[in-house]
Design an enzyme around this catalytic site. Structure first.
Site, PDB file in Angstrom:
ATOM      1  N   GLU A 173       0.830  -1.217   0.000  1.00  0.00           N
ATOM      2  CA  GLU A 173       0.000   0.000   0.000  1.00  0.00           C
ATOM      3  C   GLU A 173       0.863   1.266   0.000  1.00  0.00           C
ATOM      4  O   GLU A 173       0.742   2.151   0.842  1.00  0.00           O
ATOM      5  CB  GLU A 173      -0.964  -0.006   1.186  1.00  0.00           C
ATOM      6  CG  GLU A 173      -2.079  -1.020   1.076  1.00  0.00           C
ATOM      7  CD  GLU A 173      -2.994  -0.811  -0.140  1.00  0.00           C
ATOM      8  OE1 GLU A 173      -3.025   0.324  -0.665  1.00  0.00           O
ATOM      9  OE2 GLU A 173      -3.655  -1.779  -0.565  1.00  0.00           O
ATOM     10  N   ASP A 371      12.050  27.987  -0.898  1.00  0.00           N
ATOM     11  CA  ASP A 371      11.487  26.740  -0.391  1.00  0.00           C
ATOM     12  C   ASP A 371      12.631  25.860   0.092  1.00  0.00           C
ATOM     13  O   ASP A 371      13.661  25.724  -0.599  1.00  0.00           O
ATOM     14  CB  ASP A 371      10.705  26.026  -1.502  1.00  0.00           C
ATOM     15  CG  ASP A 371       9.953  24.818  -0.991  1.00  0.00           C
ATOM     16  OD1 ASP A 371       9.449  24.871   0.135  1.00  0.00           O
ATOM     17  OD2 ASP A 371       9.876  23.816  -1.721  1.00  0.00           O
ATOM     18  N   GLY A 461       2.908  28.761   5.818  1.00  0.00           N
ATOM     19  CA  GLY A 461       1.692  28.785   5.019  1.00  0.00           C
ATOM     20  C   GLY A 461       0.467  28.323   5.778  1.00  0.00           C
ATOM     21  O   GLY A 461       0.539  27.502   6.691  1.00  0.00           O
ATOM     22  N   LYS A 467      -7.858  34.056   3.777  1.00  0.00           N
ATOM     23  CA  LYS A 467      -6.837  34.598   4.666  1.00  0.00           C
ATOM     24  C   LYS A 467      -5.966  35.574   3.878  1.00  0.00           C
ATOM     25  O   LYS A 467      -5.635  35.318   2.715  1.00  0.00           O
ATOM     26  CB  LYS A 467      -5.980  33.460   5.227  1.00  0.00           C
ATOM     27  CG  LYS A 467      -4.933  33.899   6.248  1.00  0.00           C
ATOM     28  CD  LYS A 467      -4.166  32.700   6.751  1.00  0.00           C
ATOM     29  CE  LYS A 467      -3.085  33.116   7.750  1.00  0.00           C
ATOM     30  NZ  LYS A 467      -3.673  33.629   8.986  1.00  0.00           N
ATOM     31  N   PRO A 468      -5.544  36.702   4.457  1.00  0.00           N
ATOM     32  CA  PRO A 468      -4.674  37.642   3.747  1.00  0.00           C
ATOM     33  C   PRO A 468      -3.385  36.969   3.284  1.00  0.00           C
ATOM     34  O   PRO A 468      -2.877  36.049   3.939  1.00  0.00           O
ATOM     35  CB  PRO A 468      -4.387  38.713   4.802  1.00  0.00           C
ATOM     36  CG  PRO A 468      -5.510  38.621   5.764  1.00  0.00           C
ATOM     37  CD  PRO A 468      -5.911  37.180   5.798  1.00  0.00           C
TER      38      PRO A 468
END
Length: 608
Positions: A173, A371, A461, A467-468
């Site tokens: 799985e 990132d 995040g 949300k602003p």
């Protein structure tokens, strides 16, 4: 003499080598199905589910190293893994690692599936000690036997995937595995590394698929020889794969379900299914591939009728969530979300003749979005003008482990670089947003701390609706590092709308970005789904890599943190950083009072 003969017979039986069996032959001869784990307890019979035979036979093929099985429910994938384990314990003792999606599932597999097989199969009984025997080498998750051992771990456990040489790797799985085992990386890759010392290793992956573009098992199957089980039509004898679109029934009468032959159009009743299965064969669609891959759906299952599947389908049509479950678990296919998306192909044609060496004159201010990944930092520098018109200036990757200071030193030097505009004036990066919500949170905080004067901030995040794009910062940790919360969904809405707008070109791309960049930029689409009975709009990934979109979001967030006055910047050509007139937030005065000490205002210090 008679007594001597008896002794000789016993010794001969002990010395006699085991029969040269394959996994399917071993199961047909020795495997016993237990009452608590099978509806048909007793002797195993591969002929009952004939499409399983070749899957098990391939395991013994010395030329095959990796086997992929993408499947629906009710086709015996777990039983194939158990037969494989039983074979290697009894016939060819080896070290085995069985990875389940979680530690609790590994424990359940050991107790509910493996233990009954070891107990009820005579050839295995006694070869593995009972965990209750107080033998420290035999526990629920680790069992030793002569010549080897089997270890069962959760894909979320980095420690369980390390430090053990393994010849047989069983991954069950895999689409339910987490992206990373703790902070160590991909669990399948970690397991694969344990097999590198074995020339005769076997890697077996099975799973019900999930979302198209994100499914691990789909990706592995596409890299394989892609075998499908072709069965003959009882009327024309032409072979075909059983497909859902060929199942027909009268409207609102699922009991009339039958198969329509794709060659001659004959209507084939359910009663002919076992004949078709017995005379079917696996056919490779990509025979040159090294990996061997199998795909099977519940249409082939002898334990489920076509009538039952039609009934399930009619019920599943009532909601997208139920339909996804039907596609994944009954047809063994990936689910493709229907929603708003942007095609990557059309964006490549919009690339313009500029790059980071000469920035267009229209750009008034630069921001950077960063990132963090386990082996790199990805940086996107974006230029902005009035009306938040954007120019992608540069996309850069700094390779290395962000846990080391060298990576952050290289980043620091890059963020100080000076960019030249067409008219010769200079720009530096005015604000930088670094994601702290993924890998290396502590390192991000440590780097951002003390760099407020350079407007380098940690962000995190949030997918909360409306949300602003950039909220007021909070201050985290003992050293009170500024952390901005980012409305990622709101930012993606902004980017998505501008990418879709064919009338106005408000996002510009340089000639240095490639096709992969645009695939990542468009790697998510907006869909509607019901959450707790309410219709909600969410963003869904359609492929694994989306760093270009994430870094664009962070670069946009940096602009909203900065809040530049573009009207004041228009026409400035000085060879220095633009004059920024940010809005002065009132929370700074409140923070001064709470801290009860004078401190510098890192927002208003942007001014000259």
């Amino acid at each position: 003499m008679q007594q001597l003969n008896r002794v000789w017979k016993v010794l001969s039986d002990l010395w006699r080598p085991p029969p040269n069996l394959q996994v399917d032959q071993w199961a047909d001869r020795y495997r016993k199905l237990s009452t608590e784990s099978s509806a048909e307890a007793g002797q195993w019979r591969t002929d009952r589910v004939p499409f399983q035979r070749e899957i098990m036979q391939v395991i013994n093929d010395p030329s095959v190293e990796e086997i992929v099985f993408i499947k629906s429910a009710q086709v015996g994938a777990t039983e194939i893994l158990l037969n494989t384990i039983g074979y290697y314990i009894d016939q060819e003792p080896s070290t085995i690692l069985c990875i389940q999606p979680s530690l609790s599932m590994a424990q359940a597999f050991s107790k509910d599936r493996l233990a009954p097989m070891l107990r009820d199969t005579p050839n295995l009984k006694g070869k593995v000690k009972d965990p209750r025997s107080r033998d420290a080498e035999n526990t629920t998750l680790h069992k030793k036997y002569a010549g080897g051992h089997i270890t069962m771990v959760g894909a979320n456990s980095a420690s369980g995937l390390a430090s053990r040489p393994i010849r047989i790797l069983l991954c069950d799985e895999v689409d339910r595995y987490p992206p990373s085992a703790g902070s160590e990386g991909d669990p399948i890759l970690l397991g694969r590394k344990r097999t590198t010392t074995f020339w005769n290793r076997k890697i077996i992956m099975t799973s019900t698929p999930t979302i198209k573009g994100l499914s691990r098992i789909e990706k592995a199957y596409e890299e394989s020889d892609k075998r499908t089980y072709q069965v003959p039509c009882p009327e024309c004898n032409q072979k075909q794969e059983l497909k859902w679109q060929n199942i027909t029934w009268l409207e609102n009468q699922p009991e009339t379900a039958a198969l329509s032959c794709q060659h001659c159009g004959s209507v084939i009743p359910e009663s002919k299914k076992q004949f078709m299965l017995q005379n079917g064969e696996w056919v490779a669609q990509n025979p040159s591939a090294k990996k061997v891959g199998f795909h099977i759906s519940e249409l082939y299952s002898p334990f489920r009728t076509w009538v039952e599947l039609v009934e399930d389908f009619l019920e599943a049509k009532k909601s997208p969530e139920l339909l996804q479950t039907f596609i994944n678990t009954t047809l063994g296919e990936t689910w493709e979300e229907q929603g708003e998306e942007v095609a990557a192909e059309g964006l490549m044609a919009k690339c313009e003749q500029y790059n980071h060496e000469v920035v267009p004159n229209e750009v008034a201010v630069l921001t950077a979005g960063i990132d963090t990944q386990k082996d790199r930092l990805e940086i996107q520098v974006i230029g902005w003008a009035e009306n938040q018109e954007a120019w992608v200036v540069e996309y850069k990757i700094i390779w290395g482990n962000p846990a080391t200071k060298e990576v952050w030193q290289e980043l620091d030097a890059y963020l100080k670089e000076v960019f030249t505009k067409e008219d010769g004036s200079k720009l530096t990066i005015a604000c930088t947003a670094i994601d702290s919500g993924g890998h290396h949170t502590d390192q991000v905080y440590a780097y951002c701390r003390g760099r407020n004067q350079r407007r380098i901030f940690a962000i995190k995040g949030s997918n909360q609706a409306n949300k602003p794009i950039a909220s007021r910062p909070t201050f985290v940790g003992r050293r009170r590092t500024a952390l901005y919360s980012i409305g990622t969904d709101t930012a993606k809405e902004f980017i998505h709308a501008r990418l879709k707008d064919e009338d106005t070109n408000l996002i510009h791309f340089p000639n240095t970005v490639d096709d992969e960049y645009f695939k990542q930029l468009t790697a998510e689409k907006k869909i509607s789904k019901f959450v707790r009975g309410r219709k909600t709009v969410v963003w869904k990934q359609t492929r694994e890599r989306n760093e270009a979109l994430d870094t664009f979001v962070y670069g946009l967030a940096a602009l909203h943190i900065l809040q530049p006055d573009f009207k004041a910047l228009i026409g400035k050509k000085e060879a220095r950083e633009p004059q920024i007139q940010p809005q002065k937030p009132d929370y700074l005065n409140r923070r001064r009072r709470l801290m009860r000490r004078k401190q510098s205002n890192f927002v208003t210090s942007w001014k000259d």
